[in-house]
Enzyme design. Structure first.
Site, PDB file in Angstrom:
ATOM      1  N   LYS A  90      -1.956  44.449 -47.835  1.00  0.00           N
ATOM      2  CA  LYS A  90      -2.015  46.410 -46.804  1.00  0.00           C
ATOM      3  C   LYS A  90      -0.651  46.647 -48.105  1.00  0.00           C
ATOM      4  CE  LYS A  90      -2.571  45.362 -42.550  1.00  0.00           C
ATOM      5  NZ  LYS A  90      -3.610  43.826 -43.385  1.00  0.00           N
ATOM      6  N   ASP A 110      -6.022  46.452 -47.833  1.00  0.00           N
ATOM      7  CA  ASP A 110      -6.905  46.884 -46.723  1.00  0.00           C
ATOM      8  C   ASP A 110      -6.140  48.293 -46.920  1.00  0.00           C
ATOM      9  OD1 ASP A 110      -7.264  44.273 -45.461  1.00  0.00           O
ATOM     10  OD2 ASP A 110      -5.456  44.147 -44.602  1.00  0.00           O
ATOM     11  N   MET A 111      -7.147  49.189 -45.379  1.00  0.00           N
ATOM     12  CA  MET A 111      -7.017  50.289 -46.122  1.00  0.00           C
ATOM     13  C   MET A 111      -5.727  50.513 -44.179  1.00  0.00           C
ATOM     14  SD  MET A 111      -7.094  53.591 -46.636  1.00  0.00           S
ATOM     15  CE  MET A 111      -8.649  53.495 -47.780  1.00  0.00           C
ATOM     16  N   GLN A 148     -12.645  53.587 -43.714  1.00  0.00           N
ATOM     17  CA  GLN A 148     -12.855  53.370 -42.461  1.00  0.00           C
ATOM     18  C   GLN A 148     -13.935  54.293 -42.128  1.00  0.00           C
ATOM     19  OE1 GLN A 148      -9.249  53.928 -43.105  1.00  0.00           O
ATOM     20  NE2 GLN A 148      -7.944  52.856 -41.908  1.00  0.00           N
ATOM     21  N   ARG A 186     -14.767  47.106 -48.022  1.00  0.00           N
ATOM     22  CA  ARG A 186     -15.291  46.282 -46.449  1.00  0.00           C
ATOM     23  C   ARG A 186     -15.104  47.255 -45.595  1.00  0.00           C
ATOM     24  NH1 ARG A 186      -9.932  43.945 -44.803  1.00  0.00           N
ATOM     25  NH2 ARG A 186     -10.738  42.407 -45.814  1.00  0.00           N
ATOM     26  N   LYS A 230     -14.398  49.955 -38.468  1.00  0.00           N
ATOM     27  CA  LYS A 230     -14.053  50.908 -37.897  1.00  0.00           C
ATOM     28  C   LYS A 230     -12.837  51.777 -38.270  1.00  0.00           C
ATOM     29  CE  LYS A 230     -17.136  50.371 -33.489  1.00  0.00           C
ATOM     30  NZ  LYS A 230     -17.147  50.165 -32.053  1.00  0.00           N
ATOM     31  N   GLY A 231     -12.352  51.120 -38.270  1.00  0.00           N
ATOM     32  CA  GLY A 231     -10.887  51.806 -38.589  1.00  0.00           C
ATOM     33  C   GLY A 231      -9.892  51.834 -37.231  1.00  0.00           C
ATOM     34  N   THR A 280     -16.689  43.572 -37.821  1.00  0.00           N
ATOM     35  CA  THR A 280     -16.850  44.741 -36.977  1.00  0.00           C
ATOM     36  C   THR A 280     -17.649  43.483 -35.776  1.00  0.00           C
ATOM     37  OG1 THR A 280     -18.544  45.909 -34.849  1.00  0.00           O
ATOM     38  CG2 THR A 280     -19.504  44.798 -36.792  1.00  0.00           C
ATOM     39  N   HIS A 281     -17.187  42.997 -34.828  1.00  0.00           N
ATOM     40  CA  HIS A 281     -17.588  42.178 -33.632  1.00  0.00           C
ATOM     41  C   HIS A 281     -18.361  43.364 -32.519  1.00  0.00           C
ATOM     42  CE1 HIS A 281     -13.463  42.485 -35.256  1.00  0.00           C
ATOM     43  NE2 HIS A 281     -13.695  40.987 -35.225  1.00  0.00           N
ATOM     44  N   ARG A 318      -2.699  44.476 -32.272  1.00  0.00           N
ATOM     45  CA  ARG A 318      -3.972  43.803 -31.770  1.00  0.00           C
ATOM     46  C   ARG A 318      -4.139  44.107 -29.782  1.00  0.00           C
ATOM     47  NH1 ARG A 318      -5.257  42.418 -35.957  1.00  0.00           N
ATOM     48  NH2 ARG A 318      -6.469  44.597 -36.247  1.00  0.00           N
TER      49      ARG A 318
HETATM   50  C1  FAD Z   1     -12.377  41.839 -41.652  1.00  0.00           C
HETATM   51  C2  FAD Z   1     -11.762  42.862 -40.378  1.00  0.00           C
HETATM   52  C3  FAD Z   1     -11.026  43.090 -41.375  1.00  0.00           C
HETATM   53  C4  FAD Z   1      -9.849  44.772 -41.090  1.00  0.00           C
HETATM   54  N1  FAD Z   1      -9.620  45.350 -41.351  1.00  0.00           N
HETATM   55  C5  FAD Z   1      -9.449  46.375 -41.341  1.00  0.00           C
HETATM   56  C6  FAD Z   1      -9.014  47.554 -41.809  1.00  0.00           C
HETATM   57  O1  FAD Z   1      -8.004  46.963 -43.382  1.00  0.00           O
HETATM   58  N2  FAD Z   1      -8.187  48.858 -42.027  1.00  0.00           N
HETATM   59  C7  FAD Z   1      -8.424  49.082 -40.454  1.00  0.00           C
HETATM   60  O2  FAD Z   1      -8.023  50.697 -40.098  1.00  0.00           O
HETATM   61  N3  FAD Z   1      -8.864  47.981 -39.895  1.00  0.00           N
HETATM   62  C8  FAD Z   1      -9.302  46.823 -40.178  1.00  0.00           C
HETATM   63  N4  FAD Z   1      -9.770  46.477 -39.668  1.00  0.00           N
HETATM   64  C9  FAD Z   1     -10.114  46.557 -38.393  1.00  0.00           C
HETATM   65  C10 FAD Z   1     -12.006  47.683 -37.391  1.00  0.00           C
HETATM   66  O3  FAD Z   1     -11.109  48.777 -37.958  1.00  0.00           O
HETATM   67  C11 FAD Z   1     -11.527  47.575 -36.102  1.00  0.00           C
HETATM   68  O4  FAD Z   1      -9.962  48.075 -35.476  1.00  0.00           O
HETATM   69  C12 FAD Z   1     -11.754  46.384 -35.463  1.00  0.00           C
HETATM   70  O5  FAD Z   1     -12.337  45.467 -36.085  1.00  0.00           O
HETATM   71  C13 FAD Z   1     -12.688  46.147 -34.192  1.00  0.00           C
HETATM   72  O6  FAD Z   1     -14.086  46.911 -34.193  1.00  0.00           O
HETATM   73  P1  FAD Z   1     -14.441  46.827 -33.850  1.00  0.00           P
HETATM   74  O7  FAD Z   1     -16.239  46.905 -35.128  1.00  0.00           O
HETATM   75  O8  FAD Z   1     -14.897  45.154 -33.550  1.00  0.00           O
HETATM   76  O9  FAD Z   1     -16.005  47.280 -32.638  1.00  0.00           O
HETATM   77  P2  FAD Z   1     -15.671  47.649 -31.065  1.00  0.00           P
HETATM   78  O10 FAD Z   1     -15.582  48.717 -30.602  1.00  0.00           O
HETATM   79  O11 FAD Z   1     -13.725  47.948 -30.743  1.00  0.00           O
HETATM   80  O12 FAD Z   1     -15.107  46.354 -30.351  1.00  0.00           O
HETATM   81  C14 FAD Z   1     -16.129  45.758 -30.004  1.00  0.00           C
HETATM   82  C15 FAD Z   1     -16.279  44.125 -29.148  1.00  0.00           C
HETATM   83  O13 FAD Z   1     -15.538  43.493 -30.535  1.00  0.00           O
HETATM   84  C16 FAD Z   1     -14.568  42.866 -29.076  1.00  0.00           C
HETATM   85  N5  FAD Z   1     -13.098  43.269 -29.955  1.00  0.00           N
HETATM   86  C17 FAD Z   1     -12.865  43.528 -30.725  1.00  0.00           C
HETATM   87  N6  FAD Z   1     -11.861  43.780 -31.460  1.00  0.00           N
HETATM   88  C18 FAD Z   1     -11.242  43.284 -29.980  1.00  0.00           C
HETATM   89  C19 FAD Z   1      -9.350  42.522 -30.397  1.00  0.00           C
HETATM   90  N7  FAD Z   1      -8.706  42.846 -31.323  1.00  0.00           N
HETATM   91  N8  FAD Z   1      -9.542  41.033 -29.157  1.00  0.00           N
HETATM   92  C20 FAD Z   1     -10.717  40.811 -28.733  1.00  0.00           C
HETATM   93  N9  FAD Z   1     -11.726  41.121 -28.810  1.00  0.00           N
HETATM   94  C21 FAD Z   1     -12.434  42.002 -29.591  1.00  0.00           C
HETATM   95  C22 FAD Z   1     -14.646  43.154 -28.143  1.00  0.00           C
HETATM   96  O14 FAD Z   1     -15.667  42.090 -27.555  1.00  0.00           O
HETATM   97  C23 FAD Z   1     -15.336  44.564 -27.835  1.00  0.00           C
HETATM   98  O15 FAD Z   1     -15.757  44.937 -26.748  1.00  0.00           O
HETATM   99  C24 FAD Z   1     -11.009  45.068 -39.598  1.00  0.00           C
HETATM  100  C25 FAD Z   1     -11.628  43.889 -38.898  1.00  0.00           C
HETATM  101  C26 FAD Z   1     -11.913  43.092 -38.835  1.00  0.00           C
HETATM  102  C27 FAD Z   1     -13.480  42.339 -38.542  1.00  0.00           C
END
Ligand code: FAD
Length: 303
Positions: A89, A123-124, A153, A179, A182-183, A221-222, A284
């Site tokens: 970062k 990272d953003m 993002q 990468r 969502k952000g 994404t998750h 988180r």
């Molecule tokens: C490898 C990686 C790098 C990232 N780098 C950046 C970055 O540089 N800048 C930035 O702004 N964001 C970053 N993020 C975070 C990203 O922007 C999201 O905020 C985060 O990934 C949650 O979004 P989602 O797509 O998983 O969807 P969501 O709709 O938020 O989550 C989908 C499902 O995943 C599970 N989940 C998601 N997050 C969590 C958690 N923390 N704990 C437990 N369960 C969870 C839950 O079951 C949720 O229902 C990164 C994410 C990843 C995976």
């Protein structure tokens, strides 16, 4: 409601309770912890990207210390033959204090990674940093075209036009490497999509643009519907395996992660470590208040 309340009173919790929750998301405080977790993930056919937690700095001495930690991390990662990239970062290197100092620190890290055939991703961070982080990426990309990547993002309304405006960086020999996530920051409605459906729709639009234009993408994404949407696009554009990967945060949705790996896709896990785990953990928790229940359990069952 209850979980949100817990998150609101989080600052008054003893740190050791937060650690009980955090240890599922953070590989540990030390480099050895990060190596241990990374090797374990590698043994499960999962690549890593390692991040030193340290984003809240107050002066340039701390920026210098963070640089030294990354240089050391790169050495140790290669010595341990870990299959991994590095994520950083820019604010940890002084972006908000002195942009030129920040550039020089990151340049030194990227040069070291480049000499070992490594890869560094910027990272953003939140929107006041977006322009500066894109500028930093452009500058480093000119010198180290195969060693540097950026995060974009999907919640930012500007993202698709940012991708379009950086198309000059994309060549067949060395595709630009993003990468897409969502952000994670809280952004004003004027510049960011807020609704789940809107963010997902733009995530898939951005992803489609990248895949169609032969940009390398880490699909971070998750969210199961997004993973499924990505599968559809990968098939639609017949994207070869060397042009994309999936990415997840350490400790989050391990079952979905496993299913993606079992489908034969490349998976990379973001492995954070470091003494400054507290700031990362509380972010988180705020992002997903459901996880507050871990703290409550910790108090009642383990505390
Ligand atoms: C490898 C990686 C790098 C990232 N780098 C950046 C970055 O540089 N800048 C930035 O702004 N964001 C970053 N993020 C975070 C990203 O922007 C999201 O905020 C985060 O990934 C949650 O979004 P989602 O797509 O998983 O969807 P969501 O709709 O938020 O989550 C989908 C499902 O995943 C599970 N989940 C998601 N997050 C969590 C958690 N923390 N704990 C437990 N369960 C969870 C839950 O079951 C949720 O229902 C990164 C994410 C990843 C995976």
């Amino acid at each position: 409601m209850f979980n949100k309340l817990i998150v609101a009173i989080l600052p008054w919790f003893p740190k050791k309770f937060v650690w009980i929750f955090s240890k599922s998301y953070i590989s540990g405080e030390t480099l050895e912890d990060a190596m241990h977790v990374s090797k374990d993930l590698n043994s499960k056919n999962i690549k890593v990207t390692i991040d030193v937690l340290g984003e809240f700095i107050k002066n340039l001495e701390e920026a210098e210390e963070n640089k030294t930690e990354y240089l050391n991390l790169i050495d140790i990662t290669f010595k341990n033959k870990v299959d991994g990239h590095f994520s950083l970062k820019p604010t940890s290197f002084g972006l908000l204090i002195d942009k030129e100092v920040c550039y020089k620190h990151i340049r030194e890290i990227v040069a070291k990674a480049a000499s070992n055939n490594g890869f560094v991703r910027i990272d953003m961070e939140d929107s006041p940093c977006t322009d500066d982080e894109i500028a930093l990426f452009r500058r480093l990309k000119a010198e180290f075209p195969a060693t540097i990547g950026l995060v974009l993002q999907a919640y930012l309304k500007r993202t698709l036009s940012d991708i379009e405006s950086m198309m000059d960086l994309n060549t067949e020999a060395i595709p630009v490497n993003y990468r897409l996530c969502k952000g994670i920051y809280v952004e004003p409605e004027a510049i960011a999509f807020k609704k789940y459906e809107e963010i997902n729709q733009h995530f898939l639009e951005d992803l489609e643009f990248m895949l169609k234009n032969k940009i390398y993408v880490g699909i971070a994404t998750h969210d199961k519907p997004l993973v499924e949407g990505a599968y559809v696009l990968l098939e639609k554009y017949n994207v070869p395996k060397h042009m994309y990967e999936f990415q997840m945060l350490y400790g989050v949705t391990p079952r979905l992660r496993e299913s993606i790996v079992n489908e034969g896709h490349t998976m990379r896990v973001y492995v954070p470590f470091g003494k400054q785990w507290y700031g990362y953990s509380t972010r988180r928790l705020k992002e997903n208040p459901k996880m507050a229940s871990h703290i409550i359990k910790a108090i009642f069952y383990k505390g």
